[in-house]
Design a protein around this motif. Structure first.
Motif, PDB file in Angstrom:
ATOM      1  N   LEU A 295       0.821  -1.207   0.000  1.00  0.00           N
ATOM      2  CA  LEU A 295       0.000   0.000   0.000  1.00  0.00           C
ATOM      3  C   LEU A 295       0.855   1.257   0.000  1.00  0.00           C
ATOM      4  CD1 LEU A 295      -2.364  -1.932   0.584  1.00  0.00           C
ATOM      5  CD2 LEU A 295      -3.217  -0.256   2.226  1.00  0.00           C
ATOM      6  N   ASP A 296       0.272   2.328  -0.511  1.00  0.00           N
ATOM      7  CA  ASP A 296       0.941   3.623  -0.456  1.00  0.00           C
ATOM      8  C   ASP A 296       0.932   4.151   0.972  1.00  0.00           C
ATOM      9  OD1 ASP A 296       1.602   3.837  -3.144  1.00  0.00           O
ATOM     10  OD2 ASP A 296      -0.326   4.713  -3.683  1.00  0.00           O
ATOM     11  N   PHE A 297       1.814   5.102   1.208  1.00  0.00           N
ATOM     12  CA  PHE A 297       1.972   5.743   2.518  1.00  0.00           C
ATOM     13  C   PHE A 297       1.215   7.066   2.523  1.00  0.00           C
ATOM     14  CE2 PHE A 297       5.116   8.530   5.037  1.00  0.00           C
ATOM     15  CZ  PHE A 297       4.491   8.285   6.260  1.00  0.00           C
ATOM     16  N   CYS A 298       0.209   7.187   3.397  1.00  0.00           N
ATOM     17  CA  CYS A 298      -0.481   8.459   3.600  1.00  0.00           C
ATOM     18  C   CYS A 298       0.030   9.056   4.906  1.00  0.00           C
ATOM     19  CB  CYS A 298      -1.992   8.277   3.666  1.00  0.00           C
ATOM     20  SG  CYS A 298      -2.880   9.830   3.976  1.00  0.00           S
ATOM     21  N   PRO A 299       0.978  10.005   4.838  1.00  0.00           N
ATOM     22  CA  PRO A 299       1.496  10.582   6.079  1.00  0.00           C
ATOM     23  C   PRO A 299       0.481  11.520   6.713  1.00  0.00           C
ATOM     24  CG  PRO A 299       2.454  11.692   4.183  1.00  0.00           C
ATOM     25  CD  PRO A 299       1.612  10.573   3.635  1.00  0.00           C
TER      26      PRO A 299
ATOM     27  N   VAL B 170       8.511  11.825   4.662  1.00  0.00           N
ATOM     28  CA  VAL B 170       8.057  12.115   3.307  1.00  0.00           C
ATOM     29  C   VAL B 170       9.168  11.787   2.315  1.00  0.00           C
ATOM     30  CG1 VAL B 170       7.544  14.022   1.723  1.00  0.00           C
ATOM     31  CG2 VAL B 170       6.268  13.804   3.865  1.00  0.00           C
ATOM     32  N   ARG B 171      10.376  12.177   2.648  1.00  0.00           N
ATOM     33  CA  ARG B 171      11.501  11.874   1.745  1.00  0.00           C
ATOM     34  C   ARG B 171      11.791  10.369   1.706  1.00  0.00           C
ATOM     35  NH1 ARG B 171      13.134  16.992   4.038  1.00  0.00           N
ATOM     36  NH2 ARG B 171      13.327  18.539   2.367  1.00  0.00           N
ATOM     37  N   GLU B 172      11.682   9.701   2.862  1.00  0.00           N
ATOM     38  CA  GLU B 172      11.954   8.258   2.916  1.00  0.00           C
ATOM     39  C   GLU B 172      11.020   7.482   1.995  1.00  0.00           C
ATOM     40  OE1 GLU B 172      11.909   4.555   6.188  1.00  0.00           O
ATOM     41  OE2 GLU B 172      11.472   6.608   6.854  1.00  0.00           O
TER      42      GLU B 172
ATOM     43  N   ILE C 102      10.379  16.486  -3.442  1.00  0.00           N
ATOM     44  CA  ILE C 102      10.150  15.198  -4.105  1.00  0.00           C
ATOM     45  C   ILE C 102       9.223  15.345  -5.315  1.00  0.00           C
ATOM     46  CG2 ILE C 102      10.539  13.955  -1.937  1.00  0.00           C
ATOM     47  CD1 ILE C 102       7.481  13.342  -1.946  1.00  0.00           C
ATOM     48  N   ASN C 103       8.877  16.608  -5.656  1.00  0.00           N
ATOM     49  CA  ASN C 103       7.997  16.898  -6.784  1.00  0.00           C
ATOM     50  C   ASN C 103       6.634  16.228  -6.636  1.00  0.00           C
ATOM     51  OD1 ASN C 103       9.905  18.495  -8.290  1.00  0.00           O
ATOM     52  ND2 ASN C 103      10.971  16.592  -8.808  1.00  0.00           N
ATOM     53  N   TYR C 104       6.098  16.307  -5.424  1.00  0.00           N
ATOM     54  CA  TYR C 104       4.784  15.715  -5.167  1.00  0.00           C
ATOM     55  C   TYR C 104       3.711  16.446  -5.959  1.00  0.00           C
ATOM     56  CZ  TYR C 104       0.446  14.402  -2.905  1.00  0.00           C
ATOM     57  OH  TYR C 104      -0.830  13.959  -2.681  1.00  0.00           O
TER      58      TYR C 104
END
Length: 271
Positions: A177-181, A197-199, A239-241
């Protein structure tokens, strides 16, 4: 960077759940006991384009009625949120059946994301294989969510077995699954949200931002408290989110004022 701003509708009333879930796990949803029409109107008036709601509020009406309410407010349904125990095999099937029902309703109502939180703490303490169980359950849930056409995310949360940074890193090694911080929860558990976020830069497709006041403990609008959400936003830029940024505030004396303050903060930092 293309970001769109959204807000969670949980601030307009007390957080609760479906009491039937005490005796029927498949009915155990979150919900905000509030007038969603007022919440949607306030969120749009504060300047946001989208909204997240709890699974219980989503199931409270037909997807068609929810679509109409959101259209009237000028909002897009971005996501819904569900919690689960996820580590007990005997009830996992019931939890997954609920997620399947919610995912179908969310997709029909126009959502694009599904956020999952949880991982129960046992009365006798965490067992080492609980993390493996959680990872496997999240992957099963994620497959259900993806079949419904939604993107699945896991949201580390206080009071679950995934709080501190080592636990966050561990569980994302066990699930796809994706990470929702959620910046406030990560920071309160000893993490550095900007560093996290960078990790996980390649696994972030939805972000929850809220302020944190450490003493006395509480959540705040983004422009207050002890958490530097500006540094998190800089990490997102680095990270160019691209995607939705979801501001959130569990409770506030004037929900509209809290939403408007956070919107001004986001506009200033993403300018």
């Amino acid at each position: 960077m293309a970001v769109k701003l959204a807000y969670h509708a949980n601030c307009w009333g007390p957080l609760g759940g479906n009491a039937v879930g005490v005796t029927s796990v498949t009915q155990l949803t979150y919900r905000t006991f509030a007038d969603m029409n007022r919440a949607f109107a306030d969120i749009a008036r504060a300047g946001y384009e989208g909204v997240e709601i709890f699974d219980g509020n989503l199931l409270d009406e037909t997807p068609a009625d929810l679509r109409r309410k959101l259209a009237d407010a000028g909002l897009e349904l971005v996501s819904t949120y569900s919690g689960g125990n996820f580590i007990f095999p005997d009830i996992l099937g019931e939890e997954l059946a609920r997620i399947e029902r919610v995912a179908a309703a969310a997709a029909e109502a126009g959502a694009s994301h599904y956020v999952l939180g949880g991982g129960a703490k046992r009365a006798g303490g965490i067992r080492d294989d609980d993390y493996k169980r959680l990872g496997e359950a999240l992957d099963q849930a994620g497959e259900i969510v993806r079949r419904a056409g939604l993107r699945a995310h896991y949201h580390p949360h206080l009071s679950t077995i995934v709080e501190g940074p080592a636990e966050v890193t561990r569980v994302f090694g066990l699930t796809d699954l994706d990470f929702c911080p959620d910046t406030a929860h990560l920071a309160a558990a000893g993490g550095d949200p900007a560093a996290q976020v960078r990790e996980f830069s390649g696994r972030i497709g939805l972000v929850h931002l809220k302020g944190l006041q450490r003493e006395p403990f509480g959540f705040t609008p983004l422009d207050a408290g002890d958490l530097d959400n500006g540094a998190v936003i800089q990490a997102l830029k680095d990270i160019n989110y691209s995607g939705w940024v979801m501001a959130e505030l569990d409770s506030w004396p004037d929900p509209f004022e809290g939403a408007a303050r956070s919107h001004a903060f986001l506009k200033r930092h993403f300018a």
